[in-house]
Design an enzyme around this catalytic site. Sequence first.
Site, short mmCIF file in Angstrom:
data_model
loop_
_atom_site.label_atom_id
_atom_site.label_comp_id
_atom_site.label_asym_id
_atom_site.label_seq_id
_atom_site.Cartn_x
_atom_site.Cartn_y
_atom_site.Cartn_z
N ARG A 192 11.05 -13.35 33.48
CA ARG A 192 12.22 -14.13 33.03
C ARG A 192 12.51 -13.92 31.54
O ARG A 192 12.92 -14.85 30.85
CB ARG A 192 12.04 -15.63 33.32
N SER A 242 15.53 -23.49 38.62
CA SER A 242 14.17 -23.88 38.23
C SER A 242 14.13 -24.12 36.73
O SER A 242 14.57 -23.28 35.96
CB SER A 242 13.17 -22.78 38.58
N GLU A 312 12.21 -22.58 31.40
CA GLU A 312 12.87 -21.29 31.66
C GLU A 312 14.32 -21.38 31.19
O GLU A 312 14.90 -20.41 30.73
CB GLU A 312 12.83 -21.02 33.17
#
Length: 320
Positions: A192, A242, A312
């Site tokens: 990510r 998320s 994230e």
Amino acid sequence: MSRAGKKSLEECLERVVPSERVQRDVPMREHTSFRIGGPVDYLVTVKSRSELVAVLGCCRRVGVPYLILGRGTNLLVRDGGFRGVAVRLDGAFLDLEWEGRRVEAGAAVSLADLARECGRRGLSGLEFAVGIPGSVGGAVVMNAGAYDRSVSDVLESAEVLRPSGRGEGPTGGPAGGEVARISAAGLGFGYRRSCVQDEGWVVLSARFELVPGDPVAIRALEEEFTRRRRERQPLDLPSAGSVFKRPPGHYAGRLIEEAGLKGLRVGDAQVSEKHVGFIVNLGRATARDVLELIRRIQQAVFERSGVVLEPEIKIIGEDS
Ligand SMILES: Cc1cc2nc3c(=O)[nH]c(=O)nc-3n(C[C@H](O)[C@H](O)[C@H](O)COP(=O)(O)OP(=O)(O)OC[C@H]3O[C@@H](n4cnc5c(N)ncnc54)[C@H](O)[C@@H]3O)c2cc1C
């Protein structure tokens, strides 16, 4: 921003983009999937590379921060908004060029639409992306992924705009910029992450290299991924997907569930009952609610398992 700063920015913007594409005091909640966020001073839509270079040049000349806005699906903007310019890519940034197994996609193209079009053309590799609601540019920046695959597995290279001068960041240095094609290996991909933002680059387009596949089999896999998402994710409520990265050796969702946090609420921000890795906006959640919920989750998970959960989502802007 000072009144003089605003004036010179507006004068500069007026020269480089039509006035109807410069909006003032735009609530970022209208441009994020979380439906949260205070106003950005200016939202400017650019339709070509030359307009983008010119707008960023205005920002740098006046010393105003800017933010490249994708589809706003990984963003939490604080309640006080963003003092600067949000730049939205449109027009030529929606172009697609197909050549055999390769496709060059503009940064504003929807990643999910691109994935589906690849499938229709019998090109396999992007099936994992059918449910990822971001843009191609945002997906490169975030190295978006799912089901053990990510953008870095299928990306051949990306064209980026590098600020001109000697490594000036987004808020300093002279106007202009240099376009460079960077191979996937040069984009610093990790879980990510990429080096795009550390370098202050803007993704202009991305070239994906796919493999031939059976359109029927590709379609079946896409439907399977879509079904799993519908079953497991709270897609009927605003969120940014998320919230936390997967910590090495763990699953964020499991740690959150084991800490007994499912359904925990701060104001209208809630740890989703359906997917504990998501925070959902039940209606009037503020960024402050979400940030407090993130803090409580991090604290409870750390106390129970000793694992530090790292967000994230990108958190930007200022408190109200
Ligand atoms: C329901 C839901 C499900 C999701 N599922 C997944 C998933 O399975 N996997 C996954 O990885 N993510 C998932 N996400 C998160 C999100 O969709 C991805 O991170 C996506 O890649 C973000 O793209 P975006 O265009 O929305 O970027 P934005 O949120 O607009 O921006 C993200 C960051 O990238 C920067 N940026 C955007 N475009 C550019 C550009 N052209 N050049 C330079 N910088 C740029 C922005 O400034 C910002 O810092 C999900 C989100 C939601 C809401």
